[in-house]
Scaffold this motif. Structure first.
Motif, mmCIF file in Angstrom:
data_model
loop_
_atom_site.group_PDB
_atom_site.id
_atom_site.type_symbol
_atom_site.label_atom_id
_atom_site.label_comp_id
_atom_site.label_asym_id
_atom_site.label_seq_id
_atom_site.Cartn_x
_atom_site.Cartn_y
_atom_site.Cartn_z
ATOM 1 N N PRO A 165 42.879 70.100 111.792
ATOM 2 C CA PRO A 165 44.208 70.558 111.395
ATOM 3 C C PRO A 165 44.520 71.975 111.881
ATOM 4 C CG PRO A 165 42.713 70.660 109.535
ATOM 5 C CD PRO A 165 41.959 70.009 110.642
ATOM 6 N N SER A 166 45.774 72.331 111.724
ATOM 7 C CA SER A 166 46.292 73.631 112.128
ATOM 8 C C SER A 166 45.520 74.791 111.484
ATOM 9 C CB SER A 166 47.748 73.677 111.666
ATOM 10 O OG SER A 166 48.456 74.593 112.385
ATOM 11 N N ALA A 167 45.221 75.798 112.278
ATOM 12 C CA ALA A 167 44.577 77.028 111.808
ATOM 13 C C ALA A 167 43.172 76.839 111.242
ATOM 14 C CB ALA A 167 45.462 77.761 110.792
ATOM 15 N N SER A 193 39.921 79.264 118.723
ATOM 16 C CA SER A 193 38.939 80.358 118.780
ATOM 17 C C SER A 193 37.543 79.824 119.076
ATOM 18 C CB SER A 193 38.882 81.106 117.442
ATOM 19 O OG SER A 193 40.174 81.362 116.970
ATOM 20 N N ARG A 233 46.507 82.270 109.113
ATOM 21 C CA ARG A 233 47.797 82.362 109.807
ATOM 22 C C ARG A 233 48.548 83.618 109.375
ATOM 23 N NH1 ARG A 233 47.006 79.833 113.599
ATOM 24 N NH2 ARG A 233 47.728 77.751 114.135
ATOM 25 N N GLN A 240 47.052 86.570 110.948
ATOM 26 C CA GLN A 240 47.370 86.547 112.372
ATOM 27 C C GLN A 240 48.778 87.116 112.629
ATOM 28 O OE1 GLN A 240 47.007 82.489 113.733
ATOM 29 N NE2 GLN A 240 45.713 83.026 115.463
ATOM 30 N N ASN A 265 32.412 82.121 109.568
ATOM 31 C CA ASN A 265 33.207 82.866 110.530
ATOM 32 C C ASN A 265 33.134 82.161 111.894
ATOM 33 O OD1 ASN A 265 30.822 83.694 111.831
ATOM 34 N ND2 ASN A 265 30.699 85.578 110.612
#
Ligand code: CDP
Ligand code: CDP
Length: 221
Positions: A12-14, A19, A153, A156, A203
């Motif tokens: 899913p998103s984020a 990264s 998000r 960000q 992380n």
């Protein structure tokens, strides 16, 4: 002769796909496919041609015509740099709206498969392991709690100097999760052969290390 290996990172998103995928690609010297950028580019191109995101046939025809390239981490549309423009929340929403149309997904299929080149590819998105490269040698389902993703998000946007509203971001993510997982064409879901990687308490470096180890282990077996 066998095809170059593919590592598929869907989620899913984020959740951290971009990264993590970029770092894994650079670790192995592999190519990187940001499939979400293609859907964002399409939403952006449609918007500029005054074509509604709901108009499946017209959006698919733009997809067939647009010239996309990636250079030094920048996205180019017909030779113009549009990386910053396609990163907006508006184009993220547009991407998820154009992405529901099966004909649009089909129009972008070959573009994505062309990224598979030696020595290998890391691709991230929603359907890299299910539709684009079902024969990927490693499939990762990268996720995190929706509140954690909303916080990422939010951070960000602040870092970019933009205004951010945590509650609005959370609501938008929940809506996007639903749209991505409930659509008929290539819905987002964890595949039976994918490794679940939950980054709620990890992380980026920890997540990268897990993917790198899983790929090396796969090479040995
Ligand atoms: O960064 P974020 O996960 O929010 O978005 P993205 O990966 O840039 O993708 C934007 C939207 O495109 C997603 O919300 C999906 O609806 C869609 N998408 C898709 O349907 N299939 C893919 N392989 C990649 C993105
Ligand atoms: O590509 P996707 O939308 O899945 O996520 P991303 O753009 O790679 O990551 C969203 C934000 O979360 C970025 O600012 C990352 O630095 C951050 N992040 C994090 O803090 N911890 C992680 N384990 C993964 C991502």
């Amino acid at each position: 002769t066998s095809l170059p290996p593919v590592i598929a990172i869907d989620g899913p998103s984020a959740s951290g796909k971009g990264s993590v995928a970029e770092r894994v690609a650079s670790h192995f010297g592999f190519h990187y496919l940001d499939s979400g950028a293609l859907y964002r580019l399409l939403a952006y191109a449609a918007h500029h041609q005054n074509i509604a995101w709901s108009d499946a046939a017209k959006v698919a025809s733009i997809a067939a015509d647009m010239h996309i390239s990636f250079a030094h981490g920048e996205v180019l549309l017909d030779g113009l740099q549009v990386s910053a423009q396609i990163r907006s929340e508006q184009m993220g929403k547009g991407a998820s709206e154009v992405a529901v149309h099966p004909e649009v997904r089909t129009a972008l299929l070959q573009t994505q498969r062309n990224f598979r080149q030696a020595p290998g590819l890391v691709g991230d998105g929603r359907d890299i392991g299910s539709v684009i490269f079902p024969d990927a040698c490693l499939k990762i389902f990268l996720t995190a709690a929706v509140e954690t993703r909303a916080q990422r998000r939010y951070d960000q946007l602040l870092q970019r100097g933009e205004r951010a509203d945590y509650a609005a971001i959370l609501a938008d993510l929940q809506q996007r999760d639903l749209r991505d997982s409930q659509r008929v064409a290539a819905p987002l879901k964890q595949l039976p052969d994918a490794i679940l990687l939950d980054t709620t308490d990890k992380n980026i470096e920890q997540a990268v290390a897990i993917v790198v180890e899983a790929f090396k282990k796969g090479l040995q077996s």
